[in-house]
Design an enzyme around this catalytic site. Structure first.
Site, PDB file in Angstrom:
ATOM      1  N   SER A  73       0.831  -1.212   0.000  1.00 37.51           N
ATOM      2  CA  SER A  73       0.000   0.000   0.000  1.00 37.51           C
ATOM      3  C   SER A  73       0.861   1.256   0.000  1.00 37.51           C
ATOM      4  O   SER A  73       2.009   1.271   0.459  1.00 37.51           O
ATOM      5  CB  SER A  73      -0.919   0.024   1.221  1.00 37.51           C
ATOM      6  OG  SER A  73      -1.786  -1.079   1.234  1.00 37.51           O
TER       7      SER A  73
HETATM    8  N1  SAH Z   1      -1.213  -4.789   3.957  1.00 40.91           N
HETATM    9  C1  SAH Z   1      -0.514  -5.037   2.716  1.00 40.91           C
HETATM   10  C2  SAH Z   1      -1.353  -4.634   1.511  1.00 40.91           C
HETATM   11  C3  SAH Z   1      -1.254  -5.659   0.429  1.00 40.91           C
HETATM   12  S1  SAH Z   1      -2.419  -5.469  -0.881  1.00 40.91           S
HETATM   13  C4  SAH Z   1       0.823  -4.348   2.700  1.00 40.91           C
HETATM   14  O1  SAH Z   1       1.100  -3.523   3.574  1.00 40.91           O
HETATM   15  O2  SAH Z   1       1.637  -4.663   1.828  1.00 40.91           O
HETATM   16  C5  SAH Z   1      -3.807  -6.369  -0.278  1.00 40.91           C
HETATM   17  C6  SAH Z   1      -3.602  -7.812   0.075  1.00 40.91           C
HETATM   18  O3  SAH Z   1      -4.879  -8.359   0.421  1.00 40.91           O
HETATM   19  C7  SAH Z   1      -3.090  -8.695  -1.059  1.00 40.91           C
HETATM   20  O4  SAH Z   1      -1.920  -9.345  -0.641  1.00 40.91           O
HETATM   21  C8  SAH Z   1      -4.225  -9.678  -1.329  1.00 40.91           C
HETATM   22  O5  SAH Z   1      -3.787 -10.978  -1.714  1.00 40.91           O
HETATM   23  C9  SAH Z   1      -4.912  -9.709   0.032  1.00 40.91           C
HETATM   24  N2  SAH Z   1      -6.305 -10.159   0.006  1.00 40.91           N
HETATM   25  C10 SAH Z   1      -7.273  -9.905  -0.916  1.00 40.91           C
HETATM   26  N3  SAH Z   1      -8.423 -10.510  -0.567  1.00 40.91           N
HETATM   27  C11 SAH Z   1      -8.197 -11.151   0.624  1.00 40.91           C
HETATM   28  C12 SAH Z   1      -8.988 -11.967   1.486  1.00 40.91           C
HETATM   29  N4  SAH Z   1     -10.256 -12.268   1.226  1.00 40.91           N
HETATM   30  N5  SAH Z   1      -8.407 -12.442   2.611  1.00 40.91           N
HETATM   31  C13 SAH Z   1      -7.120 -12.185   2.909  1.00 40.91           C
HETATM   32  N6  SAH Z   1      -6.315 -11.438   2.124  1.00 40.91           N
HETATM   33  C14 SAH Z   1      -6.843 -10.916   0.986  1.00 40.91           C
END
Ligand code: SAH
Length: 222
Positions: A73
């Site tokens: 993010s």
């Molecule tokens: N908090 C992370 C953001 C990553 S982007 C950071 O700081 O890097 C969002 C993430 O949510 C992705 O890795 C994606 O695979 C995950 N995601 C999407 N849907 C999800 C779900 N239903 N349960 C768990 N993770 C999910």
């Protein structure tokens, strides 16, 4: 750098620290006012959570690709969501979407008991390994579907969803403690940052905080 162990940790050079300070100053000038959040982000070397090829951009205020077509993010988004949680050291928080682990590390730097779920197996494994390497200790790192939350560890003082949800998942509302907050971007093409605060067993206060862009929150594990 008290949250990271001293053994075998990657380099956090003066150059990185200087760039990070500038980024944090910028976040403050953009309206992030919770000093604890800014201090936590000052402690976490964001470049440790990114591919080595992108290291020189780690302190740009931008989102970047990580494994499995996902993104780390935007720093402003991490700061904004962390601030909206309004949690304090010792509180229990559930993060949906472990991704790179950066937001998890920021929560840990805030002294929060952090539980995190990722649905992409490749990312889950990679980030779990990274946590061990950095001596970071979330309470639980789970491979699973965040739509279901983590009922066995509920209630949570805060739940932060780091992917865009089409609608608010009911299990997440149910897993909030009284007074607890769910911070969740809601929408498909673009998401509205939304905060639900549990005010009684059945009632939730809802506030919105403008438009953001996230990768989609998907159902089931992959
Ligand atoms: N908090 C992370 C953001 C990553 S982007 C950071 O700081 O890097 C969002 C993430 O949510 C992705 O890795 C994606 O695979 C995950 N995601 C999407 N849907 C999800 C779900 N239903 N349960 C768990 N993770 C999910």
């Amino acid at each position: 750098m008290f949250i990271f162990g001293v053994m075998n940790k990657p380099i956090d050079a003066a150059k990185h620290q200087g760039q990070r300070k500038l980024l944090i100053d910028r976040l403050a000038s953009m309206g992030i006012s919770d000093r604890r959040v800014l201090d936590a982000m000052l402690q976490v070397p964001r470049h440790w959570f990114m591919d080595i090829g992108l290291e020189s951009h780690a302190y740009d205020n931008k989102a970047f690709p990580i494994a499995a077509d996902q993104t780390i993010s935007h720093p402003y988004t991490v700061a904004f969501q962390s601030q909206l949680l309004e949690v304090k050291a010792g509180d229990q928080v559930l993060e949906i979407g472990t991704g790179s682990g950066y937001q998890t590390a920021v929560l840990l730097a805030l002294g929060i008991k952090t539980f995190t779920i990722e649905r992409q197996q490749e990312l889950f494994k990679k980030t779990k390994r990274l946590f061990s390497k950095l001596n970071l200790y979330p309470k639980k790192v789970v491979f699973g579907d965040g739509y279901l939350g983590m009922p066995e560890e509920a209630p949570f003082h805060g739940i932060v969803v780091t992917a865009g949800a089409p609608d608010v998942p009911k299990p997440l509302l149910q897993q909030l403690a009284l007074g607890g907050r769910l911070v969740i971007p809601i929408g498909t093409d673009e998401q509205i940052m939304t905060r639900y605060t549990r005010i009684s067993e059945k009632e939730f206060d809802k506030e919105t905080f403008g438009a953001f862009r996230f990768v989609p929150m998907l159902k089931n594990k992959n």
